[in-house]
Design an enzyme around this catalytic site. Structure first.
Site, mmCIF file in Angstrom:
data_model
loop_
_atom_site.group_PDB
_atom_site.id
_atom_site.type_symbol
_atom_site.label_atom_id
_atom_site.label_comp_id
_atom_site.label_asym_id
_atom_site.label_seq_id
_atom_site.Cartn_x
_atom_site.Cartn_y
_atom_site.Cartn_z
ATOM 1 C CG ASP A 185 -1.791 1.216 1.312
ATOM 2 O OD1 ASP A 185 -2.935 1.120 0.820
ATOM 3 O OD2 ASP A 185 -1.360 2.273 1.839
ATOM 4 C CE LYS A 214 -3.923 4.743 0.796
ATOM 5 N NZ LYS A 214 -2.483 4.450 0.886
ATOM 6 C CG HIS A 244 -4.856 9.767 0.679
ATOM 7 N ND1 HIS A 244 -3.502 9.712 0.441
ATOM 8 C CD2 HIS A 244 -5.014 9.326 1.942
ATOM 9 C CE1 HIS A 244 -2.881 9.253 1.525
ATOM 10 N NE2 HIS A 244 -3.782 9.024 2.442
ATOM 11 C CE1 TYR A 261 0.288 7.951 2.778
ATOM 12 C CE2 TYR A 261 0.831 5.722 2.070
ATOM 13 C CZ TYR A 261 -0.032 6.593 2.692
ATOM 14 O OH TYR A 261 -1.199 6.124 3.245
#
Length: 313
Positions: free
Chosen positions: A46, A76, A109, A51
């Site tokens: 994931d 996401k 997200h 990120y």
């Protein structure tokens, strides 16, 4: 006790491995961590645009030699790419960084839009988040179009409230394949989880260890969830720790989990959380819900999240 390698079926017919590997935070350590996770046996990874770990994930996967078809990859869409004209371009950028032709699951997200542009956290003159004006319904419709291109095999959501989800279901045509949310033995959200499942939406739990994550200030003034006596005691019977028992509880409820770690021993230990609890033990853990939510960026994001859910501050 070996891991059970449990998988759950999504409403698309695809299977999602119950224990995934989360890659939030520790950006520079992620290539080694994902390499370690793949070696340990993880096949569900994931990540997310925000990120900054997609390149590391892509590189680790490529170098592992594991066939793409054996992996389940989630990423996401970030808040600054909610405008319908930006969705496919954002997906393309993720695919490029991941060095892949498709992803298995693409999530919104957060339901909240930021202003369009390259800035991940655009700020107004007042120093607060500069919001966009795109309705998440329109964002999701653009994701439905992306689904038809084959660049993602499923679409879903993350961090939606019940009212937001109900509105989404009423105004779109593809039922989300999954809903990723903060969920753990101290924030069980039983009613909301059941609602998702009743609509055919799979639940993925992020932060399955609750306040184990140092980023959650509200969790610092109390003991750690993974040291909860109920979890520790039940785990002892199986030679498992509190963290592994928290994962087994989630899997018993039909949820997938995405614990994260950069420590090789913990990475392997988390995969060992896929073991079977007796129904009485599951019920015992069901009884320790504190309705404690640790992740709520409402103030920073300029959006009132989780208004009709447990743990709203």
């Amino acid at each position: 006790m070996a891991t059970l390698n449990t998988k759950f079926k999504l409403n698309t017919g695809a299977e999602i491995p119950a224990v995934g590997f989360g890659t939030w935070q520790d950006k520079d350590a992620q290539e080694d961590a994902v390499t370690e996770a793949l070696k340990a046996g993880y096949r569900h990874i994931d990540t997310a645009r925000i990120y900054g770990t997609e390149p590391a994930v892509g590189k680790a996967i490529k170098e592992s030699g594991i066939p793409r078809s054996k992996l389940f990859i989630t990423t996401k869409l970030w808040n600054n790419s909610h405008h319908p004209d930006d969705v496919e371009a954002a997906l393309d950028a993720s695919l490029k960084d991941l060095q892949m032709d498709y992803i298995d699951l693409y999530l919104i997200h957060w339901p909240s839009p930021f202003a369009r542009g390259d800035s991940a956290f655009p700020k107004g003159d007042d120093g607060k988040a500069k919001l966009g004006d795109t309705d998440y319904i329109d964002t999701y419709k653009a994701m439905e179009k992306a689904l038809k291109t084959g660049k993602t095999r499923a679409i879903g959501i993350s961090n939606f409230s019940r009212a937001e989800l109900e509105r989404l279901l009423e105004n779109t045509s593809v039922v989300p394949a999954a809903h990723q949310m903060e969920l753990h033995p101290w924030l069980q959200q039983t009613e909301f989880s059941e609602f998702n499942k009743s609509k055919g939406i799979h639940v993925t739990q992020y932060s399955p260890f609750g306040n184990q994550n140092e980023i959650y200030d509200s969790g610092k003034s109390m003991g750690k969830l993974i040291e909860d006596p109920t979890l520790v005691e039940i785990g002892k019977k199986y030679g498992k720790n509190g963290a592994q028992t928290a994962l087994a509880w989630a899997i018993a409820h039909g949820h997938s989990v995405i614990p994260k770690s950069k420590t090789p021993s913990r990475i392997a230990d988390n995969l060992g959380g896929d073991f079977k609890l007796e129904s009485a033990e599951v019920k015992k853990i069901d009884s320790i819900d504190k309705k404690l939510r640790f992740n709520d960026p409402s103030e920073n994001f300029g959006w009132k999240f989780y208004q009709d859910l447990d743990g709203r501050k």
